[in-house]
Design a protein around this motif. Structure first.
Motif, PDB file in Angstrom:
ATOM      1  N   VAL A  45       8.570 101.507 -78.180  1.00  0.00           N
ATOM      2  CA  VAL A  45       7.162 101.088 -78.201  1.00  0.00           C
ATOM      3  C   VAL A  45       6.855 100.376 -79.520  1.00  0.00           C
ATOM      4  O   VAL A  45       6.142  99.367 -79.541  1.00  0.00           O
ATOM      5  CB  VAL A  45       6.229 102.298 -77.972  1.00  0.00           C
ATOM      6  CG1 VAL A  45       4.785 101.943 -78.245  1.00  0.00           C
ATOM      7  CG2 VAL A  45       6.398 102.836 -76.559  1.00  0.00           C
ATOM      8  N   THR A  46       7.419 100.852 -80.619  1.00  0.00           N
ATOM      9  CA  THR A  46       7.233 100.192 -81.914  1.00  0.00           C
ATOM     10  C   THR A  46       7.829  98.789 -81.889  1.00  0.00           C
ATOM     11  O   THR A  46       7.208  97.832 -82.384  1.00  0.00           O
ATOM     12  CB  THR A  46       7.884 101.023 -83.028  1.00  0.00           C
ATOM     13  OG1 THR A  46       7.318 102.334 -83.020  1.00  0.00           O
ATOM     14  CG2 THR A  46       7.675 100.383 -84.389  1.00  0.00           C
ATOM     15  N   ILE A  47       9.013  98.631 -81.305  1.00  0.00           N
ATOM     16  CA  ILE A  47       9.637  97.314 -81.195  1.00  0.00           C
ATOM     17  C   ILE A  47       8.768  96.380 -80.358  1.00  0.00           C
ATOM     18  O   ILE A  47       8.581  95.214 -80.703  1.00  0.00           O
ATOM     19  CB  ILE A  47      11.055  97.432 -80.598  1.00  0.00           C
ATOM     20  CG1 ILE A  47      11.989  98.082 -81.606  1.00  0.00           C
ATOM     21  CG2 ILE A  47      11.595  96.074 -80.168  1.00  0.00           C
ATOM     22  CD1 ILE A  47      13.335  98.477 -81.041  1.00  0.00           C
ATOM     23  N   VAL A  48       8.213  96.883 -79.261  1.00  0.00           N
ATOM     24  CA  VAL A  48       7.353  96.067 -78.403  1.00  0.00           C
ATOM     25  C   VAL A  48       6.109  95.605 -79.172  1.00  0.00           C
ATOM     26  O   VAL A  48       5.764  94.420 -79.157  1.00  0.00           O
ATOM     27  CB  VAL A  48       6.964  96.836 -77.120  1.00  0.00           C
ATOM     28  CG1 VAL A  48       5.828  96.150 -76.391  1.00  0.00           C
ATOM     29  CG2 VAL A  48       8.163  96.990 -76.208  1.00  0.00           C
ATOM     30  N   VAL A  49       5.452  96.521 -79.866  1.00  0.00           N
ATOM     31  CA  VAL A  49       4.224  96.178 -80.602  1.00  0.00           C
ATOM     32  C   VAL A  49       4.528  95.176 -81.710  1.00  0.00           C
ATOM     33  O   VAL A  49       3.806  94.172 -81.875  1.00  0.00           O
ATOM     34  CB  VAL A  49       3.567  97.455 -81.167  1.00  0.00           C
ATOM     35  CG1 VAL A  49       2.456  97.118 -82.148  1.00  0.00           C
ATOM     36  CG2 VAL A  49       3.035  98.322 -80.040  1.00  0.00           C
TER      37      VAL A  49
END
Length: 85
Positions: free
Chosen positions: A14-18
């Motif tokens: 999720v951090t990579i996506v954001v």
């Protein structure tokens, strides 16, 4: 049936996506972000990450959390692509 995903994998994905969404939007809409001679190449790269890479990573994550082995393969492929980009 398929392998489950751990909490740290979920949070890091999720951090990579954001961060990917933020980075590509910054590159597309911030004037002077890229050198003028490389604008077309970097714009296309940002668009591909935003339109193909991010959704592939999200869908792969979604199916992986549901226990799909195919989802896991798609997730790992999208994660490798995002790492490369």
């Amino acid at each position: 049936m398929g392998a489950s995903i751990s909490r740290w994998q979920l949070v890091s994905t999720v951090t990579i996506v954001v961060l990917s969404i933020g980075s590509t939007l910054l590159g597309l809409f911030r004037p002077g972000h890229y050198p003028p001679e490389l604008l077309p190449q970097f714009y296309v790269q940002d668009l591909v990450v935003l339109v193909v890479g991010v959704p592939a990573l999200i869908l792969g994550l979604w199916y992986t959390t549901r226990g799909s082995l195919r989802g896991r393969v798609a997730f790992l492929g999208a994660l490798a692509y995002m790492s490369y980009m």
